[in-house]
Write a protein that holds these residues in place. Structure first.
Motif, PDB file in Angstrom:
ATOM      1  N   TYR A   1      46.354 -42.661  -3.357  1.00 18.96           N
ATOM      2  CA  TYR A   1      46.167 -42.544  -1.914  1.00 18.96           C
ATOM      3  C   TYR A   1      45.070 -43.484  -1.446  1.00 18.96           C
ATOM      4  CZ  TYR A   1      42.355 -39.573  -3.596  1.00 18.96           C
ATOM      5  OH  TYR A   1      41.234 -39.097  -4.252  1.00 18.96           O
ATOM      6  N   PHE A   2      44.986 -43.637  -0.132  1.00 14.63           N
ATOM      7  CA  PHE A   2      43.890 -44.358   0.500  1.00 14.63           C
ATOM      8  C   PHE A   2      42.852 -43.354   0.998  1.00 14.63           C
ATOM      9  CE2 PHE A   2      47.594 -47.120   1.371  1.00 14.63           C
ATOM     10  CZ  PHE A   2      47.152 -48.311   0.809  1.00 14.63           C
ATOM     11  N   ASP A   3      41.590 -43.613   0.730  1.00 15.15           N
ATOM     12  CA  ASP A   3      40.491 -42.905   1.388  1.00 15.15           C
ATOM     13  C   ASP A   3      40.081 -43.756   2.577  1.00 15.15           C
ATOM     14  OD1 ASP A   3      40.060 -40.478   0.195  1.00 15.15           O
ATOM     15  OD2 ASP A   3      38.620 -41.214  -1.274  1.00 15.15           O
ATOM     16  N   ILE A   4      40.302 -43.250   3.773  1.00 14.77           N
ATOM     17  CA  ILE A   4      40.036 -44.021   4.981  1.00 14.77           C
ATOM     18  C   ILE A   4      38.849 -43.393   5.712  1.00 14.77           C
ATOM     19  CG2 ILE A   4      40.978 -44.861   7.158  1.00 14.77           C
ATOM     20  CD1 ILE A   4      43.766 -44.663   5.901  1.00 14.77           C
ATOM     21  N   TYR A   5      37.724 -44.091   5.710  1.00 19.76           N
ATOM     22  CA  TYR A   5      36.527 -43.627   6.394  1.00 19.76           C
ATOM     23  C   TYR A   5      36.484 -44.234   7.796  1.00 19.76           C
ATOM     24  CZ  TYR A   5      34.795 -41.849   1.935  1.00 19.76           C
ATOM     25  OH  TYR A   5      34.650 -41.144   0.757  1.00 19.76           O
ATOM     26  N   ILE A   6      36.311 -43.383   8.779  1.00 17.85           N
ATOM     27  CA  ILE A   6      36.211 -43.796  10.177  1.00 17.85           C
ATOM     28  C   ILE A   6      34.797 -43.499  10.638  1.00 17.85           C
ATOM     29  CG2 ILE A   6      37.072 -43.408  12.523  1.00 17.85           C
ATOM     30  CD1 ILE A   6      39.727 -42.454  11.166  1.00 17.85           C
ATOM     31  N   GLU A   7      34.103 -44.531  11.122  1.00 19.18           N
ATOM     32  CA  GLU A   7      32.708 -44.374  11.528  1.00 19.18           C
ATOM     33  C   GLU A   7      32.482 -44.967  12.914  1.00 19.18           C
ATOM     34  OE1 GLU A   7      29.720 -45.034   8.105  1.00 19.18           O
ATOM     35  OE2 GLU A   7      31.468 -46.235   7.544  1.00 19.18           O
TER      36      GLU A   7
ATOM     37  N   ILE B   1      44.082 -39.610  15.568  1.00 23.28           N
ATOM     38  CA  ILE B   1      43.371 -39.422  14.302  1.00 23.28           C
ATOM     39  C   ILE B   1      41.975 -40.039  14.407  1.00 23.28           C
ATOM     40  CG2 ILE B   1      43.352 -39.918  11.831  1.00 23.28           C
ATOM     41  CD1 ILE B   1      46.411 -40.074  11.959  1.00 23.28           C
ATOM     42  N   GLY B   2      40.957 -39.210  14.203  1.00 29.37           N
ATOM     43  CA  GLY B   2      39.580 -39.702  14.189  1.00 29.37           C
ATOM     44  C   GLY B   2      39.181 -40.382  15.474  1.00 29.37           C
ATOM     45  N   GLY B   3      39.641 -39.848  16.608  1.00 24.63           N
ATOM     46  CA  GLY B   3      39.497 -40.550  17.867  1.00 24.63           C
ATOM     47  C   GLY B   3      38.274 -40.182  18.685  1.00 24.63           C
ATOM     48  N   ILE B   4      38.028 -41.005  19.706  1.00 26.35           N
ATOM     49  CA  ILE B   4      36.983 -40.758  20.691  1.00 26.35           C
ATOM     50  C   ILE B   4      37.564 -40.980  22.082  1.00 26.35           C
ATOM     51  CG2 ILE B   4      35.111 -41.433  19.142  1.00 26.35           C
ATOM     52  CD1 ILE B   4      34.961 -44.101  20.692  1.00 26.35           C
ATOM     53  N   SER B   5      36.848 -40.514  23.083  1.00 26.65           N
ATOM     54  CA  SER B   5      37.205 -40.792  24.477  1.00 26.65           C
ATOM     55  C   SER B   5      35.954 -40.633  25.328  1.00 26.65           C
ATOM     56  CB  SER B   5      38.308 -39.851  24.970  1.00 26.65           C
ATOM     57  OG  SER B   5      37.787 -38.555  25.243  1.00 26.65           O
ATOM     58  N   ASP B   6      36.068 -41.013  26.583  1.00 28.96           N
ATOM     59  CA  ASP B   6      35.007 -40.681  27.519  1.00 28.96           C
ATOM     60  C   ASP B   6      35.086 -39.200  27.838  1.00 28.96           C
ATOM     61  OD1 ASP B   6      36.329 -40.379  30.501  1.00 28.96           O
ATOM     62  OD2 ASP B   6      37.453 -41.753  29.224  1.00 28.96           O
ATOM     63  N   ASN B   7      34.099 -38.685  28.539  1.00 20.90           N
ATOM     64  CA  ASN B   7      33.996 -37.239  28.718  1.00 20.90           C
ATOM     65  C   ASN B   7      35.073 -36.642  29.627  1.00 20.90           C
ATOM     66  OD1 ASN B   7      32.439 -38.617  30.871  1.00 20.90           O
ATOM     67  ND2 ASN B   7      32.048 -36.542  31.595  1.00 20.90           N
ATOM     68  N   LYS B   8      35.806 -37.472  30.383  1.00 20.66           N
ATOM     69  CA  LYS B   8      36.940 -36.983  31.175  1.00 20.66           C
ATOM     70  C   LYS B   8      38.268 -37.515  30.637  1.00 20.66           C
ATOM     71  CE  LYS B   8      34.445 -34.522  33.905  1.00 20.66           C
ATOM     72  NZ  LYS B   8      34.450 -33.031  33.744  1.00 20.66           N
ATOM     73  N   GLN B   9      38.200 -38.130  29.478  1.00 21.67           N
ATOM     74  CA  GLN B   9      39.351 -38.601  28.725  1.00 21.67           C
ATOM     75  C   GLN B   9      40.275 -39.508  29.554  1.00 21.67           C
ATOM     76  OE1 GLN B   9      42.666 -36.259  26.477  1.00 21.67           O
ATOM     77  NE2 GLN B   9      40.774 -36.022  25.299  1.00 21.67           N
TER      78      GLN B   9
ATOM     79  N   TYR C   1      36.026 -36.456  21.713  1.00 23.82           N
ATOM     80  CA  TYR C   1      36.601 -35.494  22.643  1.00 23.82           C
ATOM     81  C   TYR C   1      38.131 -35.483  22.648  1.00 23.82           C
ATOM     82  CZ  TYR C   1      31.787 -36.136  24.294  1.00 23.82           C
ATOM     83  OH  TYR C   1      30.423 -36.256  24.368  1.00 23.82           O
ATOM     84  N   LEU C   2      38.720 -36.328  21.820  1.00 21.48           N
ATOM     85  CA  LEU C   2      40.167 -36.381  21.686  1.00 21.48           C
ATOM     86  C   LEU C   2      40.642 -35.213  20.830  1.00 21.48           C
ATOM     87  CD1 LEU C   2      42.054 -38.670  22.759  1.00 21.48           C
ATOM     88  CD2 LEU C   2      42.171 -39.496  20.400  1.00 21.48           C
ATOM     89  N   SER C   3      41.719 -34.575  21.228  1.00 15.53           N
ATOM     90  CA  SER C   3      42.270 -33.494  20.430  1.00 15.53           C
ATOM     91  C   SER C   3      42.941 -34.047  19.180  1.00 15.53           C
ATOM     92  CB  SER C   3      43.287 -32.700  21.254  1.00 15.53           C
ATOM     93  OG  SER C   3      43.845 -31.648  20.483  1.00 15.53           O
ATOM     94  N   GLU C   4      43.215 -33.171  18.231  1.00 19.23           N
ATOM     95  CA  GLU C   4      44.040 -33.546  17.087  1.00 19.23           C
ATOM     96  C   GLU C   4      45.476 -33.080  17.257  1.00 19.23           C
ATOM     97  OE1 GLU C   4      41.697 -31.773  14.147  1.00 19.23           O
ATOM     98  OE2 GLU C   4      40.310 -33.457  14.035  1.00 19.23           O
ATOM     99  N   ARG C   5      45.707 -32.205  18.222  1.00 18.67           N
ATOM    100  CA  ARG C   5      47.083 -31.795  18.532  1.00 18.67           C
ATOM    101  C   ARG C   5      47.162 -31.385  19.991  1.00 18.67           C
ATOM    102  NH1 ARG C   5      49.662 -27.083  19.040  1.00 18.67           N
ATOM    103  NH2 ARG C   5      48.060 -25.852  18.004  1.00 18.67           N
ATOM    104  N   GLN C   6      47.886 -32.175  20.766  1.00 19.59           N
ATOM    105  CA  GLN C   6      48.161 -31.808  22.143  1.00 19.59           C
ATOM    106  C   GLN C   6      49.565 -31.224  22.265  1.00 19.59           C
ATOM    107  OE1 GLN C   6      45.965 -31.823  24.506  1.00 19.59           O
ATOM    108  NE2 GLN C   6      47.184 -31.461  26.327  1.00 19.59           N
TER     109      GLN C   6
ATOM    110  N   PHE D   1      40.608 -43.743  22.338  1.00 16.03           N
ATOM    111  CA  PHE D   1      40.690 -44.630  21.174  1.00 16.03           C
ATOM    112  C   PHE D   1      40.900 -43.786  19.923  1.00 16.03           C
ATOM    113  CE2 PHE D   1      38.914 -46.615  17.448  1.00 16.03           C
ATOM    114  CZ  PHE D   1      39.399 -47.905  17.500  1.00 16.03           C
ATOM    115  N   SER D   2      41.803 -44.231  19.051  1.00 15.49           N
ATOM    116  CA  SER D   2      41.964 -43.611  17.740  1.00 15.49           C
ATOM    117  C   SER D   2      42.645 -44.600  16.805  1.00 15.49           C
ATOM    118  CB  SER D   2      42.778 -42.311  17.830  1.00 15.49           C
ATOM    119  OG  SER D   2      44.140 -42.594  18.108  1.00 15.49           O
ATOM    120  N   PHE D   3      42.904 -44.162  15.577  1.00 13.26           N
ATOM    121  CA  PHE D   3      43.535 -45.025  14.585  1.00 13.26           C
ATOM    122  C   PHE D   3      44.936 -44.513  14.228  1.00 13.26           C
ATOM    123  CE2 PHE D   3      39.121 -46.192  13.879  1.00 13.26           C
ATOM    124  CZ  PHE D   3      39.204 -47.562  13.631  1.00 13.26           C
TER     125      PHE D   3
END
Length: 881
Positions: A166-172, A65-73, A25-30, A77-79
């Protein structure tokens, strides 16, 4: 049939308090959004820039980047990453603003959404990070130096990813429970030399404490224990912990604005939002709190990654705060989550035989899931400013959305794109729900309901368009989407429809319908306007502009209203099966449709009303000039195809169950033969005792289909063009107020600045309108069966049915993503890397729109939103239904 574990969770109506509480639920651009704009004159892009974003606390949301949050943010968490060469820590995705890009805003990163279940019990994405210094300045310079006639300069054009450097960075992510999230990062060094990489998994709180509201929760706290645990203390949550395996150290700071850097004012504390950047990149060791407390923290992993090798980083965010060995069962739980995801999609894709089509569809679904975002916007608070502002606020001379003070958005919404469009768009969202319903019909229904709620919809009945201007008018496709989602959901529920959902939506749609009738039918004659209606530059001038002493009557607006009317008719008939009083509403919409049909089809000499041009056998917009002239705007575009989509099929057995409606219908047809003659063959039952309601009669339908299926006009190798290719050699010229205006077929990016210039409807292929046309063709086929034959393509001599032509268009659209005979995917022909390079060739991008000649992707490169409809088309072509 045995249900998969994921399906069981969905059947339990997993909501934001259960398995969906944590998600992407995290944006990629705020930064650069209207919400974060507190400038006097509404200059959103300039007011809050990418350069400020690492140092300035956001007010309304967070990004990463590749983040998560709770439903009310509240908890995010991200990298973040650093290659020891970049001038700044890579905490968020970079791109050009609307003014910096030669075709508007444009993200300049490589990332791909690879997988996600509807409950986010398993998710995976890929981020490609250069080993050499990221070319910020080169991208900015090229954007400034290129004109709208030039191609965009993309990150791959810089050469930074050449030779697999480059690095291939997998986020799971994998959930062991609703509030127990396993996190794994795997970084591969694809180059032929060893390279250093710093990884910072970052946890922080959205800043809710700096704005002076006593009602907000007290300031939360993160506390580090050794280098392996972080206690999360937030009064709205039970205790949580973040467990980190093998971190070098834990860094702590505050999610507070660096006042000195941003505003030239002294900081109250040395611990500010950009502390990790200062610590790692600038070498300022005092920028982080040695006491290991704060509102933002990161685990620091500094690794040397050998050539061709990988590193793994494991974390666990859990409500279980007493795990003695949090990683003991980590691999087993992760594997189980992956298998559950595979099981779920194996059932979803059971009819799809092509392995490539399964991959395309699954990544399309993944993009739809990853593009969920917490959207927070209280317009009154935003307009007035907060009691305590950490910056000078001088009010707003230009107050965007000033008539929407009631609006208070605070929900998880499906976004068109979380970087280029990190805000909801009403008509995009409607199309999203049709795809979302295929894997999570409950979420799709909630999405349709939320934008019609009293804290979104205007009291006058208008649906908010998008945050740059809620008062803009989007096409009224909500009722169409509601019926589509209802049908999908009904099939999944074993034939039992959710009529309560229909009824709930119907009442709000009725308000919106009334707004359209009152506001957009200026003359009260059932011919509608509406402005640009989502089709940006499709007209010869900005259709949103007020024309001096002139009136523009729109074929698409009138067609949209005919579609809206038929959708409301169909919904009210369905509800009537359980609540017979709704037959009155069905009668109302039936008659209203007849009046629209009469108005749009009247000939020019009959009251100067109709929008059908007998000479060209096509629908056009019509302009009434101050000197009394009436001019057809003879642009062959989607504007003239929208009326084709106003079609509904009603079964005779349904009429028999609704005697009051049937009686009124027959009375109208008997007593108003002038209206009855305008709809196609009502008294001639079609295939399976069906009746057809449509704007187009037999001859007119044949003429529109002839143009639609003409490869020299609308039919591209890759779908239906938004503007006829006829206008490539025959541009439409118009003289207005001393200015010569021209519409020319432009198959890719726009060469003009109308409506910002970052979208183009003068030739490219757009999935939502293609899907709507295909859906309409299937309805015509449902009525006519195989008796109605068409030439497809026009001029080919090949005769086929309407149904087969619809599937043929679908296959052309699918072909955009499939490898052709040369091993190339048309959508990705713009760059050699995708032609077959080992670590590029299996990844897809779902662009905003596609080149009308060669199918290459244009616009927002990660707009999985309505381009996600490819998932529906793949299913329909494979099922043949």
């Amino acid at each position: 049939m045995i249900e998969t574990l994921e399906k069981q969770r969905l059947n339990e109506r997993a909501d934001n308090r259960g398995w969906k509480k944590w998600g992407p639920y995290l944006s990629e651009r705020q930064w650069g959004t209207v919400r974060e704009d507190y400038s006097v004159y509404g200059d959103s892009w300039q007011y809050f820039s990418h350069d400020q974003s690492r140092s300035r606390a956001y007010r309304w949301g967070e990004d990463g980047i590749g983040g998560i949050s709770d439903n009310k943010q509240h908890i995010c968490f991200s990298f973040s990453f650093w290659n020891y060469k970049d001038p700044i820590l890579k905490e968020r995705l970079f791109g050009l603003t609307g003014a910096e890009g030669n075709h508007g805003e444009d993200v300049k990163e490589l990332y791909y959404y690879l997988d996600s279940t509807p409950t986010h019990s398993y998710m995976k994405m890929l981020y490609k990070y250069p080993i050499e210094e990221y070319p910020y300045e080169k991208l900015l310079a090229e954007g400034r130096n290129r004109s709208k006639l030039d191609k965009e300069f993309e990150i791959l054009d810089t050469g930074i990813f050449d030779k697999e450097n480059y690095f291939d960075i997998y986020i799971e992510y994998a959930k062991a429970g609703p509030n127990d999230v396993l996190i794994k990062l795997t970084a591969y060094n694809r180059s032929k030399k060893s390279a250093k990489l710093a990884v910072l998994p970052t946890l922080w709180f959205r800043n809710t404490w700096s704005w002076g509201y006593t009602s907000h929760p007290r300031k939360p706290m993160l506390t580090g224990i050794a280098n392996s645990q972080v206690e999360i203390d937030h009064e709205l949550f039970e205790k949580y912990k973040l467990y980190l395996k093998d971190a070098d150290q834990l860094l702590f700071t505050e999610n507070e604005t660096n006042m000195e850097r941003v505003f030239g004012k002294p900081n109250k504390s040395s611990f500010v939002k950009d502390g990790f950047n200062e610590f790692l990149v600038q070498g300022r060791k005092k920028a982080v709190n040695k006491n290991k407390i704060g509102t933002k923290m990161a685990g620091l992993y500094e690794r040397e990654v050998p050539a061709g090798q990988k590193i793994e980083i494991k974390l666990r965010l859990s409500e279980n705060t007493h795990l003695h060995n949090p990683f003991e069962d980590f691999d087993e739980l992760f594997t189980a989550a992956e298998h559950n995801a595979d099981d779920f999609y194996s059932k979803v894709q059971k009819d799809i035989k092509s392995e490539e089509q399964r991959k395309i569809q699954r990544q399309a679904f993944a993009g739809m899931m990853w593009c969920k975002q917490f959207y927070y916007y209280n317009i009154k608070q935003w307009a007035d400013g907060d009691p305590k502002m950490p910056f000078d606020f001088y009010g707003r001379n230009f107050e965007r959305n000033s008539t929407w003070k009631h609006a208070y958005m605070h929900n998880i919404l499906s976004m068109p794109d979380k970087w280029e469009y990190p805000w909801f768009a009403a008509w995009d969202l409607a199309f999203h729900t049709v795809t979302l319903a295929k894997i999570d019909s409950d979420f799709a229904k909630r999405q349709l309901a939320v934008v019609l709620r009293e804290y979104y919809m205007h009291p006058n009945g208008q649906i908010p368009a998008y945050e740059w201007n809620f008062s803009d008018v989007n096409p009224p496709v909500h009722a169409w989407a509601t019926w589509k989602v209802y049908e999908i959901d009904k099939k999944q529920r074993g034939g039992k429809g959710d009529v309560k959902f229909l009824e709930r939506i119907f009442h709000k749609l009725l308000l919106n319908f009334t707004w359209w009738v009152n506001q957009k039918d200026e003359a009260g004659n059932n011919i509608f306007g509406g402005g640009f209606l989502g089709l940006d530059n499709i007209g010869v001038f900005d259709r949103n502009a007020q024309l001096p002493n002139m009136t523009l009557q729109q074929a698409d607006a009138t067609g949209w209203m005919a579609i809206f009317t038929l959708n409301m008719l169909r919904i009210s008939l369905e509800i009537s099966l359980e609540r017979e009083v709704y037959q009155d509403m069905a009668s109302k919409f039936f008659e209203h449709f007849l009046h629209i049909a009469a108005a749009i089809n009247n000939k020019m000499e009959e009251g100067n009303m109709g929008l059908w041009d007998e000479e060209d056998q096509f629908y056009y917009d019509k302009l009434h000039t101050p000197d009394g002239r009436t001019i057809f705007m003879k642009i062959k575009s989607l504007v003239g195809l929208i009326p084709l989509c106003a079609v509904e099929v009603i079964h005779e057995d349904l009429l028999e169950k609704l005697p009051a409606f049937k009686q009124r219908l027959e009375w109208v047809l008997k007593n108003r033969p002038d209206l009855a003659s305008l709809i196609s063959r009502w008294h001639e039952p079609g295939k399976g005792e069906t009746h057809l309601l449509s704007l187009l009669r037999g001859h007119r339908m044949k003429m529109v289909l002839k143009r639609l299926f003409d490869e020299e006009e609308f039919l591209s190798d890759y779908g239906i063009r938004s503007l006829s290719k006829f206008h490539e050699e025959n541009p439409y010229d118009f003289h207005l107020n001393g200015e010569d205006l021209t519409v020319r077929y432009t198959p890719a990016e726009s060469d003009l600045s109308i409506m910002g210039g970052n979208s183009n409807w003068r030739g490219p292929i757009w999935f939502p309108l293609n899907y709507l046309i295909i859906d309409a063709l299937h309805k015509y086929s449902h009525y006519y069966g195989d008796d109605y034959e068409v030439e497809y393509p026009t001029g080919s001599g090949e005769i086929t049915t309407i149904s087969k032509s619809a599937y043929a268009i679908s296959r052309r659209l699918i072909k955009i993503f499939e490898r052709n005979g040369k091993g190339i995917r048309p959508s990705l022909t713009q760059n050699k890397h995708y032609d077959g390079e080992k670590y590029f060739k299996d990844h897809y991008l779902f662009h905003e729109y596609f080149n009308g000649d060669d199918g290459s992707g244009c616009g927002a490169s990660h707009q999985t939103g309505w381009t996600g409809l490819i998932a529906d088309l793949i299913e329909e072509v494979n099922s043949g239904k």
